[in-house]
Motif scaffolding. Structure first.
Motif, PDB file in Angstrom:
ATOM      1  N   VAL A  34      45.991 -20.306  18.826  1.00 56.86           N
ATOM      2  CA  VAL A  34      46.211 -21.802  19.537  1.00 56.86           C
ATOM      3  C   VAL A  34      44.802 -21.987  19.741  1.00 56.86           C
ATOM      4  O   VAL A  34      43.767 -21.414  19.516  1.00 56.86           O
ATOM      5  CB  VAL A  34      46.923 -21.658  21.010  1.00 56.86           C
ATOM      6  CG1 VAL A  34      48.371 -21.338  20.629  1.00 56.86           C
ATOM      7  CG2 VAL A  34      46.125 -20.472  21.801  1.00 56.86           C
ATOM      8  N   THR A  38      43.680 -24.517  25.099  1.00 54.38           N
ATOM      9  CA  THR A  38      44.836 -24.171  25.543  1.00 54.38           C
ATOM     10  C   THR A  38      45.010 -22.662  26.319  1.00 54.38           C
ATOM     11  O   THR A  38      45.517 -22.558  27.409  1.00 54.38           O
ATOM     12  CB  THR A  38      45.943 -23.880  24.392  1.00 54.38           C
ATOM     13  OG1 THR A  38      45.992 -25.250  23.874  1.00 54.38           O
ATOM     14  CG2 THR A  38      47.181 -23.240  24.901  1.00 54.38           C
ATOM     15  N   ARG A  41      43.266 -23.093  29.721  1.00 53.84           N
ATOM     16  CA  ARG A  41      44.164 -23.972  30.566  1.00 53.84           C
ATOM     17  C   ARG A  41      45.329 -23.005  31.190  1.00 53.84           C
ATOM     18  O   ARG A  41      45.669 -22.958  32.359  1.00 53.84           O
ATOM     19  CB  ARG A  41      44.668 -25.168  30.173  1.00 53.84           C
ATOM     20  CG  ARG A  41      45.538 -25.850  30.912  1.00 53.84           C
ATOM     21  CD  ARG A  41      46.026 -27.281  30.169  1.00 53.84           C
ATOM     22  NE  ARG A  41      46.766 -26.990  29.066  1.00 53.84           N
ATOM     23  CZ  ARG A  41      46.362 -27.135  27.937  1.00 53.84           C
ATOM     24  NH1 ARG A  41      45.149 -27.560  27.658  1.00 53.84           N
ATOM     25  NH2 ARG A  41      47.154 -27.077  26.708  1.00 53.84           N
ATOM     26  N   ARG A  42      46.115 -22.341  30.315  1.00 52.92           N
ATOM     27  CA  ARG A  42      46.811 -21.285  30.694  1.00 52.92           C
ATOM     28  C   ARG A  42      46.589 -20.285  31.487  1.00 52.92           C
ATOM     29  O   ARG A  42      47.126 -19.722  32.659  1.00 52.92           O
ATOM     30  CB  ARG A  42      47.612 -20.567  29.376  1.00 52.92           C
ATOM     31  CG  ARG A  42      48.242 -21.536  28.442  1.00 52.92           C
ATOM     32  CD  ARG A  42      49.586 -22.159  29.242  1.00 52.92           C
ATOM     33  NE  ARG A  42      50.279 -22.653  28.188  1.00 52.92           N
ATOM     34  CZ  ARG A  42      51.769 -22.397  27.732  1.00 52.92           C
ATOM     35  NH1 ARG A  42      52.093 -21.373  28.238  1.00 52.92           N
ATOM     36  NH2 ARG A  42      52.211 -23.184  27.162  1.00 52.92           N
TER      37      ARG A  42
END
Length: 328
Positions: A34, A38, A41-42
């Motif tokens: 990914v 991402t 942010r996760r």
């Protein structure tokens, strides 16, 4: 493990952090396939909404420090107050209310024998509303510490976990010294602190910090752990198992427990029973199945007492007012 609040990518990220909690987001992203954004942010969402913390932890086993599990039976109206008072002490680590709130399970990690005796022989016997005290010295860890429960989830494929596994160049003999305390304290606050932040906290150069952190992690004296709420993984039932095994079967029972996906911690003990374990299950029915089909059939187990965890009060040694002297 079934998700209950965390999706598959969340669980993969948690597993990745357990393999190497200080791995860069770009390195984790390449393994998970990914984008860096991402992963970042996760991770922020897991911390703000999922109660996830990445923290440095001293391994008391490597340093040869004694660890005890205390089982305190209290009057129902006092257990929460007593548990919170214990949580303020710097020599307590894992504390939970069990058995419907009438008992407290408390792990102590005193750095000296005097600290332990002061609590066990001094403070606790004089504490009102404690009805009974049982103390179990932990003799040998079968599972737990740097071996996290998430690695049993198989969220990552074996090759993914191997790609993230850190390689240390140090010889593995390092121990935490007084000079390391600023570094360790900074990592206890944030296990992913940048080297710029660690420089500010310690006054040491980045190259010196990299070498020292590498040495401490290589020896296991310090590891970086991932703390999270197991209910968000879909495991709403936690329990303490107080197991009596035949002495000749102690090692084999402990080794078997270490392989069980339900077991987050297991240790040989000296006390009224000789094996302690913390287990996590999806629900009470799954706990029943685990006790009947796995523990009940484990050769060498003579007796088991199970105390469900009502609420965890403390997980880390330095949570709740570091250096406090609760039960004063």
């Amino acid at each position: 493990m079934e998700s209950h609040g965390f999706d598959e990518l969340d669980r993969q990220l948690l597993h990745a952090l357990e393999v190497d909690a200080r791995a860069s987001f770009s390195r984790i992203a390449s393994v998970l396939r990914v984008s860096d954004q991402t992963v970042a942010r996760r991770f922020r969402r897991l911390c703000t909404e999922g109660q996830v913390r990445v923290v440095g932890v001293r391994d008391h086993v490597v340093h040869g420090q004694e660890s005890w599990m205390l089982r305190l039976r209290c009057t129902p109206d006092s257990s929460d107050t007593i548990a919170r008072a214990l949580a303020r002490r710097s020599d307590t680590a894992w504390i939970a209310l069990t058995s419907g709130g009438t008992e407290i399970g408390c792990m102590t990690r005193a750095r000296t024998r005097g600290e332990h005796e002061e609590l066990l022989l001094g403070k606790l016997p004089r504490t009102p509303r404690i009805v009974e005290i049982r103390a179990y010295q932990l003799l040998h860890r079968f599972y737990g510490g740097p071996e996290g429960w998430l690695r049993k989830s198989d969220a990552l494929a074996p090759d993914q976990a191997e790609a993230l596994r850190p390689r240390y160049e140090a010889d593995g003999s390092a121990r935490i010294t007084p000079d390391d305390e600023p570094l360790v304290a900074a990592l206890e606050r944030d296990g992913r602190a940048t080297f710029a932040e660690l420089q500010k906290a310690t006054g040491r150069s980045e190259s010196a910090l990299r070498r020292r952190l590498d040495a401490l992690q290589a020896s296991g004296a310090l590891f970086v752990d991932v703390q999270f709420d197991s209910e968000r993984i879909g495991h709403t039932s936690a329990a303490l198992l107080w197991i009596t095994a035949a002495p000749s079967a102690l090692a084999t029972v402990g080794a078997a427990l270490a392989t069980h996906p339900e077991v987050a911690f297991a240790s040989a003990a000296a006390g009224p029973c000789n094996v302690l374990a913390v287990v996590l299950n999806r629900d009470t029915e799954a706990l029943y199945t685990y006790l009947s089909e796995k523990i009940g059939r484990l050769e060498g187990v003579q007796h088991v007492e199970c105390t469900p965890v009502l609420r965890r009060v403390k997980q880390l040694t330095y949570e709740e007012g570091k250096g406090g002297r609760g039960l004063s």
